[in-house]
Design an enzyme around this catalytic site. Structure first.
Site, PDB file in Angstrom:
ATOM      1  N   GLY A  41      10.344 -10.830  -2.690  1.00  0.00           N
ATOM      2  CA  GLY A  41       9.962 -11.245  -3.944  1.00  0.00           C
ATOM      3  C   GLY A  41      10.367 -10.220  -4.966  1.00  0.00           C
ATOM      4  O   GLY A  41      11.038  -9.308  -5.016  1.00  0.00           O
ATOM      5  N   VAL A  42       9.960 -10.793  -6.298  1.00  0.00           N
ATOM      6  CA  VAL A  42      10.391  -9.790  -7.295  1.00  0.00           C
ATOM      7  C   VAL A  42       9.665  -8.734  -7.279  1.00  0.00           C
ATOM      8  O   VAL A  42      10.297  -7.591  -7.737  1.00  0.00           O
ATOM      9  CB  VAL A  42       9.822 -10.634  -8.736  1.00  0.00           C
ATOM     10  CG1 VAL A  42       9.803  -9.704  -9.836  1.00  0.00           C
ATOM     11  CG2 VAL A  42      10.478 -11.879  -8.860  1.00  0.00           C
ATOM     12  N   CYS A  43       8.387  -8.419  -6.745  1.00  0.00           N
ATOM     13  CA  CYS A  43       7.520  -7.327  -6.736  1.00  0.00           C
ATOM     14  C   CYS A  43       8.502  -6.091  -6.275  1.00  0.00           C
ATOM     15  O   CYS A  43       8.579  -5.338  -6.650  1.00  0.00           O
ATOM     16  CB  CYS A  43       6.255  -7.625  -5.962  1.00  0.00           C
ATOM     17  SG  CYS A  43       5.260  -6.389  -5.844  1.00  0.00           S
ATOM     18  N   GLU A 204       7.417  -3.980 -31.071  1.00  0.00           N
ATOM     19  CA  GLU A 204       6.636  -5.214 -30.827  1.00  0.00           C
ATOM     20  C   GLU A 204       6.269  -5.661 -31.893  1.00  0.00           C
ATOM     21  O   GLU A 204       5.657  -5.347 -32.940  1.00  0.00           O
ATOM     22  CB  GLU A 204       5.321  -4.411 -30.204  1.00  0.00           C
ATOM     23  CG  GLU A 204       4.118  -5.317 -29.894  1.00  0.00           C
ATOM     24  CD  GLU A 204       4.225  -6.618 -28.990  1.00  0.00           C
ATOM     25  OE1 GLU A 204       4.675  -6.349 -27.886  1.00  0.00           O
ATOM     26  OE2 GLU A 204       3.939  -7.588 -29.582  1.00  0.00           O
ATOM     27  N   GLY A 271       8.161 -10.898 -21.650  1.00  0.00           N
ATOM     28  CA  GLY A 271       7.265 -11.690 -20.877  1.00  0.00           C
ATOM     29  C   GLY A 271       8.136 -12.401 -19.869  1.00  0.00           C
ATOM     30  O   GLY A 271       9.305 -12.311 -19.800  1.00  0.00           O
ATOM     31  N   HIS A 444     -16.926  16.474  -6.342  1.00  0.00           N
ATOM     32  CA  HIS A 444     -16.845  17.331  -7.584  1.00  0.00           C
ATOM     33  C   HIS A 444     -15.533  18.225  -7.239  1.00  0.00           C
ATOM     34  O   HIS A 444     -15.613  18.910  -5.753  1.00  0.00           O
ATOM     35  CB  HIS A 444     -17.732  18.147  -8.015  1.00  0.00           C
ATOM     36  CG  HIS A 444     -17.553  19.017  -9.127  1.00  0.00           C
ATOM     37  ND1 HIS A 444     -17.497  18.396 -10.411  1.00  0.00           N
ATOM     38  CD2 HIS A 444     -17.522  20.513  -9.096  1.00  0.00           C
ATOM     39  CE1 HIS A 444     -17.237  19.597 -11.113  1.00  0.00           C
ATOM     40  NE2 HIS A 444     -17.114  20.674 -10.486  1.00  0.00           N
TER      41      HIS A 444
HETATM   42  C1  LIG Z   1       9.494  -4.630 -13.914  1.00  0.00           C
HETATM   43  C2  LIG Z   1       8.214  -5.239 -13.255  1.00  0.00           C
HETATM   44  C3  LIG Z   1       7.324  -4.766 -12.778  1.00  0.00           C
HETATM   45  C4  LIG Z   1       5.971  -5.080 -12.144  1.00  0.00           C
HETATM   46  N1  LIG Z   1       5.328  -4.240 -11.650  1.00  0.00           N
HETATM   47  C5  LIG Z   1       3.976  -4.744 -11.296  1.00  0.00           C
HETATM   48  C6  LIG Z   1       2.989  -4.083 -10.962  1.00  0.00           C
HETATM   49  O1  LIG Z   1       3.098  -2.588 -10.733  1.00  0.00           O
HETATM   50  N2  LIG Z   1       1.822  -4.645 -10.071  1.00  0.00           N
HETATM   51  C7  LIG Z   1       1.642  -5.994 -10.027  1.00  0.00           C
HETATM   52  O2  LIG Z   1       0.839  -6.337  -9.369  1.00  0.00           O
HETATM   53  N3  LIG Z   1       2.768  -6.722 -10.383  1.00  0.00           N
HETATM   54  C8  LIG Z   1       3.893  -6.204 -11.032  1.00  0.00           C
HETATM   55  N4  LIG Z   1       4.848  -6.944 -11.400  1.00  0.00           N
HETATM   56  C9  LIG Z   1       4.594  -8.415 -11.359  1.00  0.00           C
HETATM   57  C10 LIG Z   1       4.549  -8.887  -9.852  1.00  0.00           C
HETATM   58  O3  LIG Z   1       5.869  -8.604  -9.541  1.00  0.00           O
HETATM   59  C11 LIG Z   1       4.542 -10.480  -9.789  1.00  0.00           C
HETATM   60  O4  LIG Z   1       3.438 -10.692 -10.151  1.00  0.00           O
HETATM   61  C12 LIG Z   1       4.544 -10.873  -8.367  1.00  0.00           C
HETATM   62  O5  LIG Z   1       5.999 -10.680  -7.679  1.00  0.00           O
HETATM   63  C13 LIG Z   1       4.512 -12.248  -8.298  1.00  0.00           C
HETATM   64  O6  LIG Z   1       4.389 -12.809  -6.953  1.00  0.00           O
HETATM   65  P1  LIG Z   1       4.761 -14.120  -6.346  1.00  0.00           P
HETATM   66  O7  LIG Z   1       4.437 -14.321  -4.953  1.00  0.00           O
HETATM   67  O8  LIG Z   1       4.126 -15.081  -7.259  1.00  0.00           O
HETATM   68  O9  LIG Z   1       6.561 -14.391  -6.655  1.00  0.00           O
HETATM   69  P2  LIG Z   1       7.868 -13.555  -6.780  1.00  0.00           P
HETATM   70  O10 LIG Z   1       7.457 -12.188  -6.294  1.00  0.00           O
HETATM   71  O11 LIG Z   1       7.979 -13.890  -8.149  1.00  0.00           O
HETATM   72  O12 LIG Z   1       8.841 -14.207  -5.606  1.00  0.00           O
HETATM   73  C14 LIG Z   1       9.028 -15.426  -5.597  1.00  0.00           C
HETATM   74  C15 LIG Z   1      10.162 -15.615  -4.907  1.00  0.00           C
HETATM   75  O13 LIG Z   1      10.573 -16.956  -4.857  1.00  0.00           O
HETATM   76  C16 LIG Z   1      11.961 -17.110  -4.467  1.00  0.00           C
HETATM   77  N5  LIG Z   1      12.289 -18.565  -4.819  1.00  0.00           N
HETATM   78  C17 LIG Z   1      12.234 -18.913  -5.939  1.00  0.00           C
HETATM   79  N6  LIG Z   1      12.439 -20.303  -5.962  1.00  0.00           N
HETATM   80  C18 LIG Z   1      12.988 -20.498  -4.930  1.00  0.00           C
HETATM   81  C19 LIG Z   1      13.469 -21.513  -3.999  1.00  0.00           C
HETATM   82  N7  LIG Z   1      13.538 -22.769  -4.505  1.00  0.00           N
HETATM   83  N8  LIG Z   1      13.889 -21.536  -2.381  1.00  0.00           N
HETATM   84  C20 LIG Z   1      13.583 -20.386  -2.119  1.00  0.00           C
HETATM   85  N9  LIG Z   1      13.100 -19.294  -2.608  1.00  0.00           N
HETATM   86  C21 LIG Z   1      12.779 -19.236  -4.013  1.00  0.00           C
HETATM   87  C22 LIG Z   1      12.418 -16.190  -5.310  1.00  0.00           C
HETATM   88  O14 LIG Z   1      13.626 -15.437  -4.925  1.00  0.00           O
HETATM   89  C23 LIG Z   1      11.619 -14.847  -5.262  1.00  0.00           C
HETATM   90  O15 LIG Z   1      12.063 -14.114  -4.168  1.00  0.00           O
HETATM   91  C24 LIG Z   1       6.003  -6.574 -11.988  1.00  0.00           C
HETATM   92  C25 LIG Z   1       7.143  -7.092 -12.684  1.00  0.00           C
HETATM   93  C26 LIG Z   1       8.133  -6.869 -13.055  1.00  0.00           C
HETATM   94  C27 LIG Z   1       9.288  -7.822 -13.446  1.00  0.00           C
END
Ligand SMILES: Cc1cc2nc3c(=O)[nH]c(=O)nc-3n(C[C@H](O)[C@H](O)[C@H](O)COP(=O)(O)OP(=O)(O)OC[C@H]3O[C@@H](n4cnc5c(N)ncnc54)[C@H](O)[C@@H]3O)c2cc1C
Length: 471
Positions: A41-43, A204, A271, A444
């Site tokens: 995923g995004v993470c 900001e 955001g 410590h």
């Molecule tokens: C630059 C950045 C840094 C971050 N750093 C941190 C951090 O240090 N610590 C932390 O806790 N969080 C961090 N986050 C946030 C974190 O990435 C998200 O909170 C987390 O990934 C959310 O997980 P999720 O499972 O909800 O979905 P996501 O990780 O968003 O995954 C969703 C997945 O669903 C897939 N998808 C969507 N629609 C469909 C569909 N119709 N069919 C099939 N697949 C689909 C997408 O392709 C994606 O792979 C960061 C985010 C960013 C952008």
């Protein structure tokens, strides 16, 4: 082709893959669908992991520079951006590939494609190889996550204007970078680019950086950031246009001295918004609230009895560990267990230098909700370990329920705050009192001692600090 599955999960981020693996471990037959080659995923692909790999390198560069103070001079670093990008990509590939293997070992059916709901128990998946598959499910979990939010009137079509995904691709190191948005993503990426050599300006709109974090913690970070970045708060970007040598930006704000500036690149990090469009939610009974998040109950059940939702798509905080924890609750709920998602504390970490971390109730939140609290603070100026690291810029604070002396919140700023917060999170979840923390012998010299010292401050007898308790 058409298949039947007990549990279909749409989206394989930290929410989706954690739920899929857990359900498989509990004996369910699971189909996990995502557009990426492997889970993550995004993470893993464009969030937590690539940013932290780059922040590690930024830390190395900054520490090498600061070592000058100790009589050690490494000289100016030479940066091979191709090799650095390769390192970051290798980290991502190693972890996502590992997740792919873990899925196979658990016999999770991973489908590489985009899922769309046809109704409350059928999905159609447009596979990346061009074919399609129909998936009939008993239950489904939506874990489609979030994408970067855009500012409609500032979004111009130029490769000089980036979102966080583009910034993490590291196509070059711009000489002048503008970061719009002083939240955690903006500040983490500012830290990376500044260490790599960009002259970074952060804008900001609100009166302070990192809205949501307590001001005393942010103040410590801000002091350090200001030595490297130009920061404008209460400032708005009103116009962006592409010109010959970059992006011309108009700024409006009380401390703006140059209302027009030119940057080589602009990062918009204002955001994220939940992904709820374009995959057939209208063919189900799932409801979305006015902020765009899917509505769920404490068991992560949507308004459609067959469908659950977890992670960024159901609301704040949009954090990976929250998504994973929700995933486990959803799976247990599907299996008929009485689990609910009701954490006392979800830790949040900002991986800047110094790091900021908090869990449970913040002072700002306590004040706004009229919750009675007391605070005990231990400044790292009095920490032996912080002094050995030459990093006295830190603070540990406990937020305490006065009547019970229970710890209801922890705030930290300082190096490694992100690792230190876990002890505080456990304390809050276990209902620990300040006395518990004070009586727990800490090693410590460590930064973790500052937790125990803050507890001592509460009782007015911190060994390393003279701060008698106010009567
Ligand atoms: C630059 C950045 C840094 C971050 N750093 C941190 C951090 O240090 N610590 C932390 O806790 N969080 C961090 N986050 C946030 C974190 O990435 C998200 O909170 C987390 O990934 C959310 O997980 P999720 O499972 O909800 O979905 P996501 O990780 O968003 O995954 C969703 C997945 O669903 C897939 N998808 C969507 N629609 C469909 C569909 N119709 N069919 C099939 N697949 C689909 C997408 O392709 C994606 O792979 C960061 C985010 C960013 C952008």
């Amino acid at each position: 082709m058409s298949i039947k599955t007990q549990l279909a999960i749409i989206g394989a981020g930290p929410g989706g893959y954690a739920a899929a693996f857990y359900a498989a471990d509990l004996g369910m037959q699971v189909t996990l669908i995502d557009m990426e080659k492997n889970p993550g995923g995004v993470c893993l692909y464009r969030g937590c992991i690539p940013s932290k790999a780059l922040l590690h390198v930024a830390k190395l560069i900054n520490e090498a520079e600061e070592a000058d103070k100790f009589g050690i001079n490494f000289g100016k670093p030479e940066i091979d951006i191709n090799k650095l990008r390769e390192f970051k990509n290798n980290v991502v590939n190693k972890l996502t590939g590992g997740l792919g293997q873990l899925g196979k070992q658990r016999k999770v059916n991973y489908i590489n494609g985009k899922a769309t709901f046809l109704n409350s128990n059928t999905l159609s998946v447009a596979k990346l190889d061009g074919s399609s598959e129909t998936v009939e499910f008993e239950k489904a979990i939506i874990a489609t996550g979030s994408i970067p939010a855009r500012i409609p009137n500032l979004s111009i079509n130029s490769n000089r204007v980036m979102d966080s995904t583009a910034a993490l691709e590291l196509s070059d190191i711009p000489e002048r970078l503008l970061v719009i948005g002083g939240g955690y993503i903006g500040l983490e990426l500012s830290t990376v680019y500044s260490a790599l050599g960009s002259k970074v300006t952060v804008v900001e709109m609100l009166p302070g950086l990192l809205p949501g974090a307590d001001r005393d913690l942010v103040a410590v970070l801000e002091r350090k950031l200001k030595t490297k970045l130009n920061i404008y708060v209460e400032t708005k970007v009103t116009e962006i246009t592409e010109v010959n040598d970059g992006i011309k930006v108009k700024l409006e704000g009380k401390n703006v001295t140059e209302p027009e500036m030119i940057f080589d690149k602009v990062l918009i990090s204002i955001g994220r918004k939940p992904v709820t469009d374009g995959f057939g939610l209208e063919n189900t009974k799932v409801k979305v609230n006015e902020k765009g998040f899917i509505v769920v109950d404490k068991q992560l059940r949507t308004d459609d009895p067959n469908i659950y939702a977890i992670g960024d798509v159901v609301g704040n905080p949009m954090l990976a560990h929250k998504a994973s924890a929700e995933g486990k609750v959803a799976v247990e709920a599907i299996l008929g267990k009485k689990s609910v998602f009701e954490p006392n504390a979800i830790p949040a970490v900002v991986f800047t230098d110094p790091e900021i971390a908090w869990a449970g109730i913040t002072e700002t939140e306590a004040q706004s909700k009229g919750i009675k609290y007391e605070v005990a603070k231990f400044p790292w100026g009095a920490s032996g370990r912080a002094t050995t690291l030459d990093r006295n810029d830190g603070l540990t604070k406990l937020i305490i329920e006065p009547e019970t002396e229970r710890i209801i919140g922890i705030g930290l700023v300082g190096v490694n705050a992100g690792d230190l917060i876990s002890e505080g999170t456990l304390a809050i979840e276990m209902g620990a009192t300040v006395k518990d923390l004070e009586l727990t012998i800490h090693p410590h010299p460590t930064l973790s001692e500052t937790m125990m010292f803050a507890a001592e401050v509460f009782y007015g007898h911190a060994t390393d600090l003279y701060r008698p308790k106010r009567k």
